[in-house]
Design a protein around this motif. Structure first.
Motif, PDB file in Angstrom:
ATOM      1  N   TRP A  63      -4.955  47.399  61.571  1.00  0.00           N
ATOM      2  CA  TRP A  63      -4.610  47.536  62.982  1.00  0.00           C
ATOM      3  C   TRP A  63      -5.912  47.798  63.723  1.00  0.00           C
ATOM      4  O   TRP A  63      -6.504  48.862  63.583  1.00  0.00           O
ATOM      5  CB  TRP A  63      -3.640  48.698  63.201  1.00  0.00           C
ATOM      6  CG  TRP A  63      -2.980  48.625  64.539  1.00  0.00           C
ATOM      7  CD1 TRP A  63      -3.414  49.202  65.704  1.00  0.00           C
ATOM      8  CD2 TRP A  63      -1.790  47.922  64.863  1.00  0.00           C
ATOM      9  NE1 TRP A  63      -2.571  48.900  66.722  1.00  0.00           N
ATOM     10  CE2 TRP A  63      -1.551  48.105  66.236  1.00  0.00           C
ATOM     11  CE3 TRP A  63      -0.897  47.143  64.127  1.00  0.00           C
ATOM     12  CZ2 TRP A  63      -0.447  47.555  66.893  1.00  0.00           C
ATOM     13  CZ3 TRP A  63       0.196  46.600  64.777  1.00  0.00           C
ATOM     14  CH2 TRP A  63       0.410  46.817  66.142  1.00  0.00           C
ATOM     15  N   ASN A  64      -6.370  46.806  64.447  1.00  0.00           N
ATOM     16  CA  ASN A  64      -7.613  46.863  65.224  1.00  0.00           C
ATOM     17  C   ASN A  64      -8.838  46.621  64.341  1.00  0.00           C
ATOM     18  O   ASN A  64      -9.718  47.468  64.210  1.00  0.00           O
ATOM     19  CB  ASN A  64      -7.753  48.162  66.006  1.00  0.00           C
ATOM     20  CG  ASN A  64      -8.811  48.066  67.089  1.00  0.00           C
ATOM     21  OD1 ASN A  64      -9.367  46.998  67.328  1.00  0.00           O
ATOM     22  ND2 ASN A  64      -9.103  49.178  67.731  1.00  0.00           N
ATOM     23  N   LEU A  95      -2.972  44.186  65.220  1.00  0.00           N
ATOM     24  CA  LEU A  95      -3.082  44.506  66.645  1.00  0.00           C
ATOM     25  C   LEU A  95      -3.280  43.215  67.440  1.00  0.00           C
ATOM     26  O   LEU A  95      -2.634  43.000  68.468  1.00  0.00           O
ATOM     27  CB  LEU A  95      -4.226  45.481  66.910  1.00  0.00           C
ATOM     28  CG  LEU A  95      -4.573  45.717  68.387  1.00  0.00           C
ATOM     29  CD1 LEU A  95      -3.394  46.293  69.152  1.00  0.00           C
ATOM     30  CD2 LEU A  95      -5.792  46.618  68.496  1.00  0.00           C
ATOM     31  N   SER A  98      -0.066  41.446  67.630  1.00  0.00           N
ATOM     32  CA  SER A  98       0.817  42.094  68.598  1.00  0.00           C
ATOM     33  C   SER A  98       0.459  41.696  70.026  1.00  0.00           C
ATOM     34  O   SER A  98       1.333  41.374  70.831  1.00  0.00           O
ATOM     35  CB  SER A  98       0.744  43.619  68.423  1.00  0.00           C
ATOM     36  OG  SER A  98       1.579  44.264  69.354  1.00  0.00           O
ATOM     37  N   ARG A  99      -0.816  41.708  70.326  1.00  0.00           N
ATOM     38  CA  ARG A  99      -1.263  41.355  71.684  1.00  0.00           C
ATOM     39  C   ARG A  99      -0.975  39.888  72.018  1.00  0.00           C
ATOM     40  O   ARG A  99      -0.669  39.564  73.161  1.00  0.00           O
ATOM     41  CB  ARG A  99      -2.761  41.621  71.824  1.00  0.00           C
ATOM     42  CG  ARG A  99      -3.096  43.085  71.916  1.00  0.00           C
ATOM     43  CD  ARG A  99      -4.590  43.292  72.040  1.00  0.00           C
ATOM     44  NE  ARG A  99      -4.898  44.700  72.256  1.00  0.00           N
ATOM     45  CZ  ARG A  99      -6.037  45.264  71.922  1.00  0.00           C
ATOM     46  NH1 ARG A  99      -7.004  44.540  71.364  1.00  0.00           N
ATOM     47  NH2 ARG A  99      -6.235  46.542  72.149  1.00  0.00           N
ATOM     48  N   ASN A 107       0.082  48.439  73.035  1.00  0.00           N
ATOM     49  CA  ASN A 107      -0.063  47.934  71.671  1.00  0.00           C
ATOM     50  C   ASN A 107      -0.656  48.979  70.734  1.00  0.00           C
ATOM     51  O   ASN A 107      -1.174  48.633  69.676  1.00  0.00           O
ATOM     52  CB  ASN A 107      -0.915  46.665  71.673  1.00  0.00           C
ATOM     53  CG  ASN A 107      -0.159  45.491  72.238  1.00  0.00           C
ATOM     54  OD1 ASN A 107       0.816  45.050  71.669  1.00  0.00           O
ATOM     55  ND2 ASN A 107      -0.595  44.997  73.383  1.00  0.00           N
ATOM     56  N   ARG A 108      -0.588  50.253  71.127  1.00  0.00           N
ATOM     57  CA  ARG A 108      -1.031  51.318  70.223  1.00  0.00           C
ATOM     58  C   ARG A 108      -0.111  51.332  68.999  1.00  0.00           C
ATOM     59  O   ARG A 108       1.095  51.076  69.117  1.00  0.00           O
ATOM     60  CB  ARG A 108      -0.976  52.670  70.933  1.00  0.00           C
ATOM     61  CG  ARG A 108      -2.014  52.827  72.025  1.00  0.00           C
ATOM     62  CD  ARG A 108      -1.916  54.174  72.756  1.00  0.00           C
ATOM     63  NE  ARG A 108      -1.907  55.289  71.825  1.00  0.00           N
ATOM     64  CZ  ARG A 108      -0.868  56.124  71.665  1.00  0.00           C
ATOM     65  NH1 ARG A 108       0.228  55.985  72.367  1.00  0.00           N
ATOM     66  NH2 ARG A 108      -0.948  57.110  70.793  1.00  0.00           N
ATOM     67  N   LEU A 109      -0.666  51.631  67.859  1.00  0.00           N
ATOM     68  CA  LEU A 109       0.113  51.655  66.623  1.00  0.00           C
ATOM     69  C   LEU A 109       1.327  52.568  66.761  1.00  0.00           C
ATOM     70  O   LEU A 109       2.432  52.206  66.342  1.00  0.00           O
ATOM     71  CB  LEU A 109      -0.769  52.091  65.442  1.00  0.00           C
ATOM     72  CG  LEU A 109      -0.092  52.155  64.072  1.00  0.00           C
ATOM     73  CD1 LEU A 109       0.465  50.788  63.665  1.00  0.00           C
ATOM     74  CD2 LEU A 109      -1.078  52.654  63.033  1.00  0.00           C
TER      75      LEU A 109
END
Length: 181
Positions: A63-64, A95, A98-99, A107-109
């Motif tokens: 994630w990220n 991430l 998701s975006r 879009n924060r975990l």
């Protein structure tokens, strides 16, 4: 087989921060590399790189990725640890997925986990980790468990989000590879 990775750091920037912990989840098996004191960061990074060599042919979900991967590379370079394997990984950034594919206000975990009804500990977030690590270094050894538990929580959430969207992620990955742009 898929692998999930999450790191916790003392700063958002690798030139002023350090790795605190790198966590991996593979086939329900958790592996954590924790920096017990700042002088051990190099040896911990060497262990992380050795682990990555073992899983480099697997898809690695994060994630990220634009944070985790450059941070690891930068800290390896700082300590003269061979970082080439990190550049060879098959990284899939959930991430970014998701975006690009989903439509959320955040879009924060933590928020995406909440959307999918994935239970997550939001009392301890990445923002707390630096303070917890300072407490650990000052002698409060229980803070190590707090930090690792936060990393574990992120890894579990990441894996559960993946399970919810994996069919779409596979299509998205193929489109990414075949895109000219």
């Amino acid at each position: 087989m898929v692998v999930f990775i999450d790191i916790e750091t003392s700063s958002l920037y690798a030139d002023i921060g350090r790795l605190i912990v790198a966590g991996f989840l593979k086939d329900q098996e958790e592996t954590f590399f924790f920096v017990e004191n700042p002088q051990e960061e190099k040896s911990v990074l060497e262990n992380v790189v050795e682990y990555l060599k073992k899983v480099k042919n697997e898809k690695i979900y994060v994630w990220n990725a634009s944070f985790d991967i450059p941070f690891l590379i930068s800290r390896c370079l700082k300590h003269g640890v061979e970082a080439k394997v990190i550049m060879q990984l098959k990284i899939i950034d959930l991430l970014k997925f998701s975006r690009e594919v989903l439509r959320f206000s955040s879009n924060r975990l933590d928020d995406v986990s909440s959307f999918f009804d994935i239970e997550k500990n939001i009392k301890v977030t990445g923002r707390h980790v630096q303070k917890l690590y300072e407490e650990f270094l000052s002698g409060n050894k229980a803070m190590k468990d707090e930090i690792i538990n936060h990393c574990r929580d992120d890894l579990i959430s990441l894996s559960k989000i993946y399970e919810k969207v994996k069919d779409l992620v596979e299509v998205w990955e193929n489109k990414q590879r075949n895109s000219l742009f």
